[in-house]
Write a protein that holds these residues in place. Structure first.
Motif, mmCIF file in Angstrom:
data_model
loop_
_atom_site.group_PDB
_atom_site.id
_atom_site.type_symbol
_atom_site.label_atom_id
_atom_site.label_comp_id
_atom_site.label_asym_id
_atom_site.label_seq_id
_atom_site.Cartn_x
_atom_site.Cartn_y
_atom_site.Cartn_z
ATOM 1 N N VAL A 1 -9.566 -1.812 5.054
ATOM 2 C CA VAL A 1 -9.769 -1.938 3.601
ATOM 3 C C VAL A 1 -8.428 -1.706 2.911
ATOM 4 N N ALA A 2 -8.172 -2.462 1.855
ATOM 5 C CA ALA A 2 -6.961 -2.216 1.063
ATOM 6 C C ALA A 2 -7.235 -1.035 0.139
ATOM 7 N N VAL A 3 -6.241 -0.180 -0.033
ATOM 8 C CA VAL A 3 -6.400 0.988 -0.909
ATOM 9 C C VAL A 3 -5.181 1.130 -1.813
ATOM 10 N N SER A 4 -5.396 1.857 -2.893
ATOM 11 C CA SER A 4 -4.309 2.107 -3.840
ATOM 12 C C SER A 4 -4.645 3.399 -4.602
ATOM 13 N N PRO A 5 -3.629 4.178 -5.000
ATOM 14 C CA PRO A 5 -3.944 5.445 -5.675
ATOM 15 C C PRO A 5 -4.481 5.251 -7.094
ATOM 16 N N VAL A 6 -5.391 6.134 -7.479
ATOM 17 C CA VAL A 6 -5.844 6.192 -8.881
ATOM 18 C C VAL A 6 -5.602 7.619 -9.373
ATOM 19 N N PRO A 7 -5.511 7.841 -10.687
ATOM 20 C CA PRO A 7 -5.370 9.211 -11.185
ATOM 21 C C PRO A 7 -6.524 10.073 -10.669
ATOM 22 N N GLU B 1 -5.581 9.566 7.700
ATOM 23 C CA GLU B 1 -4.829 10.518 8.533
ATOM 24 C C GLU B 1 -3.489 10.855 7.905
ATOM 25 N N ASN B 2 -2.774 9.816 7.443
ATOM 26 C CA ASN B 2 -1.470 10.056 6.831
ATOM 27 C C ASN B 2 -1.272 9.158 5.614
ATOM 28 N N ALA B 3 -1.403 9.748 4.432
ATOM 29 C CA ALA B 3 -1.369 8.965 3.195
ATOM 30 C C ALA B 3 -0.010 8.314 2.958
ATOM 31 N N LYS B 4 1.030 8.765 3.657
ATOM 32 C CA LYS B 4 2.363 8.184 3.437
ATOM 33 C C LYS B 4 2.535 6.864 4.192
ATOM 34 N N ASP B 5 1.725 6.663 5.243
ATOM 35 C CA ASP B 5 1.859 5.443 6.047
ATOM 36 C C ASP B 5 1.270 4.246 5.317
ATOM 37 N N LYS B 6 1.889 3.094 5.517
ATOM 38 C CA LYS B 6 1.367 1.852 4.930
ATOM 39 C C LYS B 6 -0.023 1.550 5.506
ATOM 40 N N VAL B 7 -0.191 1.777 6.807
ATOM 41 C CA VAL B 7 -1.494 1.567 7.462
ATOM 42 C C VAL B 7 -1.870 2.871 8.154
ATOM 43 N N SER B 8 -3.050 3.389 7.855
ATOM 44 C CA SER B 8 -3.429 4.681 8.438
ATOM 45 C C SER B 8 -4.931 4.690 8.765
ATOM 46 N N PHE C 1 -1.894 -0.902 -0.697
ATOM 47 C CA PHE C 1 -1.382 -2.034 -1.481
ATOM 48 C C PHE C 1 -0.441 -1.468 -2.540
ATOM 49 N N ASP C 2 0.799 -1.986 -2.543
ATOM 50 C CA ASP C 2 1.802 -1.412 -3.449
ATOM 51 C C ASP C 2 2.035 -2.232 -4.714
ATOM 52 N N GLY C 3 1.304 -3.328 -4.882
ATOM 53 C CA GLY C 3 1.500 -4.145 -6.090
ATOM 54 C C GLY C 3 0.626 -3.653 -7.239
ATOM 55 N N ASP C 4 0.384 -4.550 -8.187
ATOM 56 C CA ASP C 4 -0.439 -4.206 -9.361
ATOM 57 C C ASP C 4 -1.824 -4.829 -9.218
ATOM 58 N N ILE C 5 -2.833 -4.077 -9.661
ATOM 59 C CA ILE C 5 -4.217 -4.560 -9.559
ATOM 60 C C ILE C 5 -4.781 -4.700 -10.967
ATOM 61 N N TYR C 6 -5.410 -5.844 -11.225
ATOM 62 C CA TYR C 6 -6.018 -6.074 -12.540
ATOM 63 C C TYR C 6 -7.502 -6.347 -12.344
ATOM 64 N N ASP C 7 -8.339 -5.527 -12.954
ATOM 65 C CA ASP C 7 -9.783 -5.748 -12.875
ATOM 66 C C ASP C 7 -10.166 -6.738 -13.970
ATOM 67 N N CYS C 8 -10.267 -7.998 -13.580
ATOM 68 C CA CYS C 8 -10.542 -9.040 -14.573
ATOM 69 C C CYS C 8 -12.005 -9.075 -15.002
ATOM 70 N N GLY C 9 -12.822 -8.183 -14.450
ATOM 71 C CA GLY C 9 -14.185 -8.024 -14.961
ATOM 72 C C GLY C 9 -14.210 -7.139 -16.187
ATOM 73 N N SER C 10 -13.072 -6.494 -16.497
ATOM 74 C CA SER C 10 -12.979 -5.672 -17.711
ATOM 75 C C SER C 10 -12.024 -6.361 -18.675
ATOM 76 N N LYS C 11 -12.265 -6.139 -19.954
ATOM 77 C CA LYS C 11 -11.466 -6.870 -20.955
ATOM 78 C C LYS C 11 -9.994 -6.480 -20.884
#
Ligand code: UTP
Length: 294
Positions: A162-168, A181-188, A255-265
């Motif tokens: 699964v792709a993941v990305s940090p949220v506040p 296991e290791n949040a610093k790794d690209k794949v963990s 995932f290190d790019g930007d994510i846009y939830d286009c289901g929200s305005k």
């Protein structure tokens, strides 16, 4: 059970949701057909899957979604008119986007019972092979497309991803969250997965962004049609069982790019600005106009 490592050829794109957050725009038009700059949201996501080498696109549609099928078909009258008028670049644009005959499948989810149910509707078309799943309203904007990153990680690790990305931290209760296991790794490797954890209980701040590679055994679990949060058949619930009970490996791909939830305005508006700013033909003039405006 050891997960098999077959090539990822098929992508499932669930587009049967009601899009209630975007009413009234979505009363008669699917939210997936809203345009980000000059391409429908769903086209951006198909572009991402194609760039990752996906060969077959399985759309889970519903009522009022027929226009999505038309969008991925040829438009004979339009193409003839463009040809007659010598509009070569427009014709090329249309043919570049058109999937080959036989590369698309459409099936209907007759009632919007949840994402897990929508994915289950693809079981016969997917068959006994691992598949990609892309949530079309979540645009992943990056130099390297998210799904391409995931397929590379799959080639190395196999299993489910699964792709993941940090949220506040104060927003983790709104998302599917994984502990790794290791949040610093690209794949963990994923150690824990939970859908919308109550405040203060999340195993991390890494949320599931809407890109998955799943093994076909997920369909056996989804077929039990258990209702979860909100009375819907949740995909995350079956992924948790695939990991904890069937002992299948799951990896998180950051995932290190930007994510846009286009289901929200707000996500949709930001996506339009970001995608336009990234384009050579629109970026500079849009930037100048935005500076004047804000
Ligand atoms: P969302 O929950 O974001 O979509 O589902 P929605 O239900 O259309 O949105 P709102 O809350 O009413 O505005 C994520 C994805 O899963 C699909 C949606 O189309 C969307 O792409 N989905 C969701 C289905 O295909 N079927 C469902 O039953 C639920």
């Amino acid at each position: 059970m050891t997960a098999r490592k077959k090539r990822i050829r098929k992508a499932v794109l669930p587009v049967a949701g009601l899009g209630t957050r975007f009413l009234p725009a979505t009363k008669a038009m699917p939210k997936e057909m809203l345009t980000v700059v000059d391409r429908p949201v769903i086209q951006h996501v198909v572009d991402e899957a194609r760039a990752a080498g996906i060969e077959h696109f399985i759309f889970i549609t519903g009522r009022n979604k027929g226009v999505i099928e038309d969008h991925f078909d040829s438009q004979f009258e339009l193409e003839r008119t463009l040809a007659e008028r010598g509009k070569k670049s427009e014709l090329e644009l249309l043919s570049r986007d058109l999937p080959d005959a036989g590369q698309t499948s459409f099936t209907r989810q007759q009632a919007p019972l949840g994402l897990g149910h929508a994915v289950w509707c693809a079981r016969d078309i997917v068959g006994e092979e691992p598949f990609a799943l892309l949530l079309p309203d979540m645009l992943h904007h990056a130099d390297t497309p998210c799904m391409a990153d995931m397929i590379r990680a799959y080639d190395k690790h196999g299993g489910n991803l699964v792709a993941v990305s940090p949220v506040p931290k104060d927003q983790t209760h709104l998302y599917g969250i994984v502990g790794v296991e290791n949040a610093k790794d690209k794949v963990s490797p994923i150690t824990k997965m939970v859908e919308k954890p109550p405040r203060g209980t999340a195993p991390s701040n890494l949320h599931i962004t809407g890109r998955y590679i799943l093994q076909p055994e997920i369909f056996d679990l989804l077929s039990q049609q258990e209702r979860g949060t909100g009375g819907e058949i949740q995909l995350t619930d079956s992924m948790i069982r695939l990991m904890d009970e069937a002992r299948q490996p799951f990896h998180a791909v950051r995932f290190d790019g930007d994510i846009y939830d286009c289901g929200s305005k707000i996500g949709f508006l930001l996506a339009n600005v970001a995608y336009a700013l990234a384009r050579d033909d629109l970026g500079p003039s849009l930037k100048a106009e935005l500076r004047k405006m804000v």
